[in-house]
Design an enzyme around this catalytic site. Structure first.
Site, PDB file in Angstrom:
ATOM      1  N   SER B  46      11.584  -5.587  -2.835  1.00 25.41           N
ATOM      2  CA  SER B  46      11.823  -5.066  -1.494  1.00 25.41           C
ATOM      3  C   SER B  46      12.525  -3.728  -1.661  1.00 25.41           C
ATOM      4  O   SER B  46      13.564  -3.642  -2.329  1.00 25.41           O
ATOM      5  CB  SER B  46      12.682  -6.040  -0.694  1.00 25.41           C
ATOM      6  OG  SER B  46      12.821  -5.576   0.631  1.00 25.41           O
ATOM      7  N   GLU B  47      11.962  -2.670  -1.077  1.00 24.02           N
ATOM      8  CA  GLU B  47      12.382  -1.325  -1.474  1.00 24.02           C
ATOM      9  C   GLU B  47      13.813  -0.967  -1.069  1.00 24.02           C
ATOM     10  O   GLU B  47      14.359   0.011  -1.547  1.00 24.02           O
ATOM     11  CB  GLU B  47      11.390  -0.260  -0.982  1.00 24.02           C
ATOM     12  CG  GLU B  47      11.178  -0.182   0.510  1.00 24.02           C
ATOM     13  CD  GLU B  47       9.987  -1.014   0.968  1.00 24.02           C
ATOM     14  OE1 GLU B  47       9.684  -2.045   0.327  1.00 24.02           O
ATOM     15  OE2 GLU B  47       9.379  -0.653   1.995  1.00 24.02           O
ATOM     16  N   ASN B  48      14.429  -1.754  -0.195  1.00 26.40           N
ATOM     17  CA  ASN B  48      15.838  -1.481   0.112  1.00 26.40           C
ATOM     18  C   ASN B  48      16.761  -1.955  -1.009  1.00 26.40           C
ATOM     19  O   ASN B  48      17.969  -1.741  -0.931  1.00 26.40           O
ATOM     20  CB  ASN B  48      16.242  -2.119   1.441  1.00 26.40           C
ATOM     21  CG  ASN B  48      16.070  -3.616   1.433  1.00 26.40           C
ATOM     22  OD1 ASN B  48      15.046  -4.136   0.993  1.00 26.40           O
ATOM     23  ND2 ASN B  48      17.077  -4.332   1.888  1.00 26.40           N
TER      24      ASN B  48
END
Lengths: 234, 210
Positions: B46-48
């Site tokens: 998840s890119e966060n």
């Protein structure tokens, strides 16, 4: 000289109209809630906000949109932010959108003393318009510039008087990068602990990047989308 | 019958292989997580700032500081890790993420992808889409074959603003799966009840079948 200040009011005493302010957090998660409230209270104007989302759903940094304190936003995603959408369409607020990885790396570049970097992201899209394109080993890259700030407001789980910071969960996101890229980095922490209380290996932001620190209380920690699965029967 | 959203997600899940690092975009791609074969270890990115994202939490385990890129509350599997955004996009841009399954508005037969804005309509921003399209080792697009008005979304060339150039390897739609090759679209699979002729009629570029 200790970096510890009493509260957000003391930490932001020298904020000025037109300042470039970086703010960590992803949407409403991991926001520097006390600093955001103080910005609203002190009424500083014409801010440039450097933040992935600039708040959401009328909360977080979006409260500063409601009070017309923001002139410009540099970020990557503005969906779910009706205040920003409205002021963007009316021309009150200028918005510069960056691919999220480019946004992060531009901040990092400013923080680590680089004059920019070449990235493949955005080549052939509107993002690359007007920027230098260079072929490196047969692939095209676009030149992106560093992105710095006058202040950064970041939130961490634990911090010590030197400004060493430890984060919890997914609240790290842009904060360690912004801490490096701003002239004055203000950290608000849930727990202010003595020097040595944080294991050196657990420090995500070494104190050299932090100028002011205070302990915050009563965090709201809003949830944007509360998603769960059913609890299994006993 | 066209594939449902769930059936499209299940079809895309056939791309998964053990120990892959996979990023799932917002919308139908998120559903792919429900079709990971039993016992197959997959590292969801998840890119966060998560590698090793788990399912949604039980009600009593909800944590406002553990969220995914869609700002939903999630969990982390044993062996998962948290990191900052530069590291996260380093994983993507550096080619360390094996597979990205993304939503789409338009795909071109050269592999171009448009999925982030429609001029004149509300602008949300590209978020991480451009980095994922450009950086992931393999990019699969999961979208309906046609627009709501019935127009083609698989075209010779996109006319919406691009997300990435030449980045898409395969498109999974409600009626077919098509690979993007040097010759353009090549049919890989038909949804039950659909024919090659229908796919050709509903696609805005030639569809080859071998």
């Amino acid at each position: 000289m200790s970096k510890v200040v009493a509260d957000a009011r003391e930490a932001l005493a020298d904020i000025f109209d037109g300042a470039r302010l970086m703010s960590g957090g992803f949407g409403l998660s991991g926001n520097a809630e006390h600093c955001i409230r103080e910005l609203k209270r002190c009424g500083v104007k014409r801010l440039t906000i450097i933040s992935n989302n600039c708040g959401n759903s009328g909360r977080g940094l979006a409260t500063l949109l409601k009070t017309r304190q923001i002139e410009r936003v540099i970020g990557s995603y503005v969906g779910g932010n009706p205040d920003l959408e409205e002021q963007m369409l009316s021309g009150e607020v200028e918005v510069e959108l960056n691919p999220q990885g480019t946004f992060a790396e531009r901040i990092r570049a400013a923080g680590v003393g680089l004059g920019g970097f070449f990235t493949p992201t955005g080549v052939g899209t509107v993002v690359a318009e007007g920027k230098e394109i260079r072929d490196i080993d047969g692939r095209n890259y676009v030149l992106e510039a560093p992105l710095s700030g006058d202040f950064a407001i970041i939130r961490a789980w634990r911090g010590d008087p030197y400004g060493n910071l430890q984060f919890y969960g997914t609240s790290r996101n842009f904060s360690p990068l912004m801490a490096m890229a701003a002239k004055v980095t203000i950290a608000e922490v849930e727990e202010l602990v003595p020097l040595g209380a944080i294991e050196p290996g657990d420090v995500s932001v070494p104190g050299i990047f932090v100028q002011r620190i205070f302990q915050g209380t009563d965090y709201e920690n809003p949830i944007e989308f509360r998603t769960t699965r059913p609890t299994p029967a006993e | 019958m066209p594939r449902t959203r769930e059936e499209m997600a299940a079809a895309a899940a056939s791309e998964l292989k053990p120990n892959m690092a996979v990023n799932l975009g917002i919308g139908i791609p998120t559903l792919v997580a429900n079709y990971v074969p039993d016992g197959m270890p997959i590292w969801l990115h998840s890119e966060n700032g998560i590698l090793g994202m788990g399912p949604f939490p039980y009600d009593e385990d909800v944590d406002p500081q553990i969220i995914n890129a869609g700002k939903q509350t999630v969990t982390v599997v044993p062996g998962g890790s948290f990191f900052d955004s530069a590291t996260s996009f380093g994983m993507i841009r550096g080619g360390h993420v094996d597979l990205a399954i993304l939503g789409g508005m338009q795909v071109g037969q050269n592999g171009d992808l448009a999925n982030w804005m429609i001029p004149g309509k509300k602008v949300n921003g590209m978020g991480g889409a451009m980095d994922l399209a450009t950086g992931a080792k393999r990019v699969i697009v999961l979208m309906t074959h046609n627009t709501r008005k019935g127009g083609p979304k698989l075209l010779e060339a996109c006319n919406l603003p691009l997300t990435g150039q030449g980045c898409v390897s395969r498109v999974v739609t409600d009626i077919a799966t098509l690979d993007i090759t040097e010759r353009g679209y090549v049919l890989a699979d038909l949804a039950p009840g659909h024919t090659l002729d229908e796919v050709r009629e509903r696609t805005g570029a030639p569809v080859h079948a071998d």
